[in-house]
Design an enzyme around this catalytic site. Structure first.
Site, PDB file in Angstrom:
ATOM      1  N   GLY A 108       0.794  -1.226   0.000  1.00 44.25           N
ATOM      2  CA  GLY A 108       0.000   0.000   0.000  1.00 44.25           C
ATOM      3  C   GLY A 108       0.818   1.264   0.000  1.00 44.25           C
ATOM      4  O   GLY A 108       0.267   2.363   0.006  1.00 44.25           O
ATOM      5  N   THR A 112       4.232  -0.309  -6.693  1.00 41.31           N
ATOM      6  CA  THR A 112       3.858  -0.612  -8.082  1.00 41.31           C
ATOM      7  C   THR A 112       3.693   0.662  -8.893  1.00 41.31           C
ATOM      8  O   THR A 112       4.151   0.749 -10.042  1.00 41.31           O
ATOM      9  CB  THR A 112       2.558  -1.436  -8.098  1.00 41.31           C
ATOM     10  OG1 THR A 112       2.750  -2.628  -7.334  1.00 41.31           O
ATOM     11  CG2 THR A 112       2.162  -1.799  -9.524  1.00 41.31           C
ATOM     12  N   GLY A 387       8.117  -5.000   0.996  1.00 38.28           N
ATOM     13  CA  GLY A 387       8.881  -4.358   2.056  1.00 38.28           C
ATOM     14  C   GLY A 387       8.889  -5.226   3.299  1.00 38.28           C
ATOM     15  O   GLY A 387       8.288  -6.305   3.350  1.00 38.28           O
ATOM     16  N   GLU A 389       7.846  -6.765   6.650  1.00 42.06           N
ATOM     17  CA  GLU A 389       6.492  -6.987   7.154  1.00 42.06           C
ATOM     18  C   GLU A 389       6.537  -7.425   8.609  1.00 42.06           C
ATOM     19  O   GLU A 389       7.252  -8.376   8.963  1.00 42.06           O
ATOM     20  CB  GLU A 389       5.764  -8.046   6.310  1.00 42.06           C
ATOM     21  CG  GLU A 389       5.438  -7.563   4.897  1.00 42.06           C
ATOM     22  CD  GLU A 389       4.559  -8.536   4.144  1.00 42.06           C
ATOM     23  OE1 GLU A 389       4.330  -9.648   4.663  1.00 42.06           O
ATOM     24  OE2 GLU A 389       4.090  -8.170   3.044  1.00 42.06           O
TER      25      GLU A 389
END
Length: 1105
Positions: A108, A112, A387, A389
């Site tokens: 989020g 992308t 990334g 987590e």
């Protein structure tokens, strides 16, 4: 002239975190918040770009922005992702250095989108051309395909990438793209079978059901209702802002652009449908004699449809879900699967089928976008990967992802330090070792081949005996207990025995970004990633075009008893290859941060951002960057920016830029330990020194602005005064001119008044003189007139008297002459007057008679003629009528063309043949003879038939050939030429019969209004073997007339006889049949009907008129 700004101009907060003072976590977060609130979503850490997700569209990605950042120095403009992309592209193109752009951040954060922006910028600034544009379009369109199959809606992101992607874009020596290669890492295939609450499966499932046509869904045996599929979560099937139907059309178009064939697209959709069908297969237990439970498929409909999609025999797949074959050396053993094992096998097959399909898609895209030229290429890699987590419940996936991020952090620190060291050496600055945390010890804890966690997990998965997650944890507690970054409550380290924040079934690793708690449940199964060999072999037997490529291990001829590599081993190997690849390239970093968990704009959550700053290691990055000199700048740029601080360098320095900077810093009293001179740059150690220079520059700019304003105001006032002075001179000149013009006009006006008065006085004197002279002339004229009048009247009276005397003499003389004439003529009148009066009367009657004939029309059909007015004109009246009719008929015939004459001749001949003989004739008189009713020359359907007939076709019509067996008609094409007639099939146009006209003896028809006629052939002729023809046509009159005319005009054959009778004989091969016509009402309407009565009689029923 173009004005170039600097990173330091009009800064909101600090554009480069290296310059942040004081440097701590709070000031770091506050600087990010300040810039985010002003829509500044990009911030630098040296050459690293921090990107904040704004969760809305900003006008900073326009073509104008692309041109603004094109070919600019990295620090020349405000921070932007385009600056990093441009720096990487120019280094690759101009310096021949391979580049890589590493994009990291949690789900989020916008990774992308950042990769798309980099690729779109490179596509915009590189060369143009048909081939280049095609390559760029294929590279860009690969994104929608991979997003559809590899992205999903999660709690944190509506378009979350559930796989890692690394794309190498290859360029030629000019910097134009040639192609690319994509590598994918660790697709989250467990999402296929199960999704957390509030999340969705991969996009492609929803896009297919929403956007595919009804015909496509019917072929795939699917329904649009999401609730009918167990693998699709329903609580978040529809997402605001996502149009699945439109996305499906985009994906289909993108696959076409990338180079997928239509059959390949259909094969991919069939596999997606098969995964959905696979999730609906359910099992039930069935007891066996030996006491063990065996699984059986409950409803075989979904199994049947899935097998039809993949081309598998249903019994083969059904057995693979119920039995498992274990092979060891030369022995095979088959065991039954219970319901739980069957469900495990089903989900394992679904996950493997989808993940292998995804890998095939990546391979297929690589085949389309790979560079064709074999010369050496320049390469720019773009890495979009997960990334770090840290969730409430962390499992094997998070462990693998965090291991990858540890490796990326390690290479980041190494490459950053190497880049710093290379620049110091290049600029001849003394290098000092920088103290930093080296996470190599954490990487070794995970990947060590002997005692690493991944090695122990593989060893536990491969050893015989009972293997569980607990035995794996026991092994970790035994071997890793003394490691400073490993924590477990069950380990031998006594300090964790009472740590209640550490559950018994978990272990904790102290990563560079913080401590992460991992739950060992599922580690062994997920690392094994086991698919039963029976299922692989069943898939290999499928006739589907992709299945053998996806399941090569199922080939019975190549049975490999060796255990397949584990998921951890494969990922470790792929990460190792990635690290080697990255170390050969010049790195560029984009660190993505999401400001809040609500996915909305204008909200900045400090705790969430702080958490991401920690696990991204941004503070560590700043400290490494600031360990030596915090700021460096080329001499030319530094001198240009700060030259106003020194009178010697202002306004223009004439010597070398380095000497100018030295003079400038000496004049500004900057301590020598705060800066160092490089070969081309000035290095400043402390950001405070830079900010001090900026403050002095800002104050100096204010003084310069005041000076400029003063000079400008003086110039403006002088210009205004000179303008007023010039204006006063012009106004005075114009006023003097105006006053003189007014004075002149007054003198001129007075002169004109005096002149007018004098002229008036003179005119009045002349007028009085002229009036007196005029009265004298008028008196003389009046007296003379009266005198002349008296003289004229006297003369008139004399002339009148003389005229009366002359008139009286003339009248008397005329009367006398008349009397003499009458006396002489009286004796001749009675003999001649009667004849002349008679001739005159007759002449007038004839003239009136001829004028009355003008009203007669020129139509030969008009029989009207004026009545004779007198009996003596009867003979002339009749003869004139005859002559006039012949004349107008000749005039009418003169208007005919040759074709029209022929038509009328045929009509005339038809009249001679059928008039008063055939009841059908009157209705045919008004119908023109068309001849070619089939338009055989124009209709492509009869092109073959037209070429088969060599002569000109005089008549072409559709007739019915009467069958003697039942009296029914079959349609035939009837063609008539000068030498023969042809019957052909209506549908195919194939010639059935061709009869020469000399073989035709006669034609028989009835007297009634039917269309039947018989063509009788001469006995002994070549065509007579098949017998006569009984036909029916709507154009009977025309057909027979044309036949008769051809026989009449031909000199080499006899005339065709026309027999008109209600009963005649027809020769059918060896038998003669009587055709009889009767009056009656047929069953089929108003048309004649033919019916067979017996072997010798055909009866035609004709409707009554």
């Amino acid at each position: 002239m173009e004005v170039k700004t600097s990173l330091l101009d009009n800064m909101i907060g600090v554009g480069d975190m290296v310059l942040l003072e004081p440097l701590n976590e709070d000031s770091f977060i506050e600087n990010l918040r300040s810039r985010f609130d002003h829509n500044e979503i990009y911030t630098y850490i040296g050459s690293v770009v921090i990107s904040m997700n704004p969760y809305r569209s900003l006008p900073i990605y326009t073509p104008q922005k692309v041109e603004e950042y094109r070919n600019r120095n990295f620090y020349e403009l405000s921070p932007h992702i385009y600056a990093l992309a441009d720096e990487a592209y120019r280094s690759l193109r101009d310096q021949d250095k391979d580049q890589c752009i590493l994009i990291t951040g949690e789900s989020g954060a916008g990774k992308t989108e950042a990769s798309k922006l980099v690729m779109s910028y490179v596509a915009a600034v590189c060369g143009k051309g048909q081939e280049v544009n095609k390559v760029k379009e294929q590279l860009l369109q690969s994104n929608p395909v991979l997003e559809a199959f590899g992205n999903a809606k999660t709690m944190r992101n509506d378009n979350s990438s559930r796989f890692g992607k690394y794309m190498d874009i290859e360029f030629d020596f000019k910097g134009d793209p040639l192609g690319g290669v994509i590598s994918n890492y660790l697709l989250e295939k467990s999402r296929v079978c199960k999704q957390p609450r509030g999340e969705r499966n991969f996009h492609i499932f929803y896009q297919l059901l929403s956007g595919a046509s009804d015909d496509t869904l019917l072929k795939l045996k699917l329904d649009r209702d999401f609730s009918k599929y167990n693998y699709l979560s329903l609580d978040s099937a529809n997402v605001n802002g996502l149009d699945d139907a439109a996305s499906f059309r985009t994906v289909r178009n993108a696959m076409q652009i990338v180079g997928f064939m239509e059959d390949e697209v259909q094969s991919v959709l069939e596999l997606v449908a098969a995964v959905l069908k696979l999730g609906n297969i359910e099992f039930k237990p069935e007891s066996r004699v030996n006491g063990f439970d065996e699984s059986r498929v409950k409803d075989k409909n979904d199994l049947k449809e899935m097998c039809e999609l993949l081309g598998i025999e249903q019994s083969v797949l059904e057995r693979a879900f119920s039995y498992r074959t274990v092979e060891a050396k030369m022995e095979k053993m088959s065991t039954t699967l219970n319901v739980a094992q069957a469900y495990y096998a089903r989900d394992a097959l679904a996950k493997n089928l989808y993940s292998r399909l995804f890998s095939w898609l990546v391979t297929r895209i690589n085949e389309s976008i790979k560079a064709q030229a074999k010369t050496r290429h320049k390469v720019m890699g773009v890495l979009d990967i997960y990334g770090f987590e840290i969730f409430e419940d962390n499992s094997f996936e998070q462990f693998i992802i965090n291991y990858c991020n540890e490796k990326l952090q390690q290479i980041f620190i190494e490459l950053t330090l190497r880049e710093e060291q290379e620049e110091y050496i290049r600029e001849d600055i003394e290098w000092t070792n920088i103290v930093y945390f080296n996470n190599a010890v954490i990487c070794d804890l995970i990947e060590n081949n002997q005692n690493g966690i991944l090695a122990m997990l593989d060893e536990e998965c491969l050893r015989p005996g009972t293997v569980t997650d607990d035995t794996f944890l026991d092994k970790l507690n035994t071997i890793c207990a003394e490691h400073q970054h490993f924590e477990s409550r069950l380990s031998k380290n006594s300090k964790f025995l009472t740590d209640h924040s550490l559950p018994h079934s978990c272990f904790r690793i102290q990563h560079y970004a913080g401590k992460v708690l991992y739950r060992v449940e599922g580690f062994v199964d997920k690392n094994n990633d086991l698919l039963y060999r029976d299922l692989s072999q069943a898939m290999y037997k499928a006739t589907h075009s992709l299945m053998r490529q996806l399941f090569p291990e199922g080939n019975p001829a190549k049975v490999n008893l060796k255990r397949p590599p584990t998921a951890g081993f494969q990922f470790k190997a792929s990460v190792g290859v990635l690290m080697k690849n990255l170390q050969t390239k010049n790195p560029n970093y984009i660190r993505c941060i999401k400001p809040n968990d609500k996915k909305v704009a204008h909200i900045f959550t400090d705790s969430l951002v702080c958490h991401q700053v920690r696990y991204l290691g941004l503070m560590e990055n700043v400290r490494v960057r600031r360990a030596g000199y915090a700021f460096r700048q080329p001499y030319e740029s530094c001198l240009k920016r700060y030259k106003m601080l020194c009178k010697t360098t202002w306004p223009q320095w004439r010597g070398p830029a380095r000497d100018g900077v030295a003079v400038l810093l000496t004049d500004c009293s900057v301590p020598t330990e705060e800066f160092a001179y490089g070969r081309s740059k000035i290095f400043i150690r402390n950001p405070r020194t830079l900010f001090t220079l900026e403050e002095r520059r800002r104050a100096c700019l204010e003084d310069l602005a005041t000076l400029i304003q003063k000079i400008y105001r003086g110039w403006k006032s002088r210009t205004h005064f000179l303008l007023l002075k010039k204006s006063q001179v012009v106004v005075a000149a114009w006023y003097r001119r105006y006053a003189q013009q007014n004075k002149y006009q007054k003198i001129k006006s007075a002169s004109l008044v005096m002149q007018s008065f004098i002229r008036g006085w003179k005119a009045r004197n002349i007028l009085r003189q002229l009036k007196y002279e005029k009265r004298c002339k008028e008196a003389v004229t009046t007296i003379a007139a009266y005198w002349h009048g008296t003289q004229a009247r006297r003369e008139l009276r004399r002339l009148k008297e003389e005229a009366r005397c002359k008139h009286a003499v003339a009248i008397i003389w005329a009367y006398w002459l008349g009397l003499q004439v009458r006396r002489d003529y009286r004796k001749f009148f009675r003999a001649n007057a009667g004849k002349k009066i008679y001739n005159f009367t007759i002449q007038r009657i004839m003239q009136k008679y001829f004028l009355g004939l003008k009203t007669t029309t020129m139509s030969p059909m008009d029989n009207t003629w004026p009545a004779k007015p007198y009996g003596f004109l009867e003979g002339a009246h009749t003869e004139l009528r005859r002559i006039f009719h012949l004349w107008r008929c000749k005039k009418y015939r003169g208007q005919f063309t040759e074709e029209k004459k022929a038509v009328y001749e045929e009509k005339l001949e038809a009249s001679e043949i059928f008039k008063d003989k055939k009841a059908l004739y009157p209705s045919s008189v008004s119908q023109p003879f068309k001849g070619d009713y089939l338009e055989i020359q124009k209709n492509p359907k009869y092109q073959k038939l037209n070429s088969a007939v060599e002569e000109k076709v005089l008549l072409a019509d559709l007739v019915n050939k009467i069958n003697r067996a039942n009296g029914k008609g079959s349609p035939r094409l009837f063609l008539l030429t000068k030498s023969n007639f042809v019957l052909a099939d209506q549908k195919t146009g194939q010639v059935k019969t061709s009869v020469p006209l000399p073989d035709l003896a006669s034609v028989s028809v009835s007297t009634q209004s039917d269309g039947f006629f018989a063509l009788k052939l001469k006995e002994g002729s070549a065509s007579a073997s098949k017998g006569d023809f009984l036909l029916s046509s709507d154009h009977l009159i025309e057909i027979i007339t044309k036949l008769h005319r051809i026989g009449t005009t031909a000199a080499d054959r006899d005339q065709i006889n026309i027999d008109i009778s209600d009963e005649f004989l027809v020769q059918f091969k060896q038998d003669k049949v009587c055709v009889k016509f009767i009056q009656g009402g047929p069953k089929n309407g108003n048309s004649a009907a033919c019916k067979r009565k017996n072997n010798r009689l055909l009866e035609v029923s004709v409707p009554s008129p």
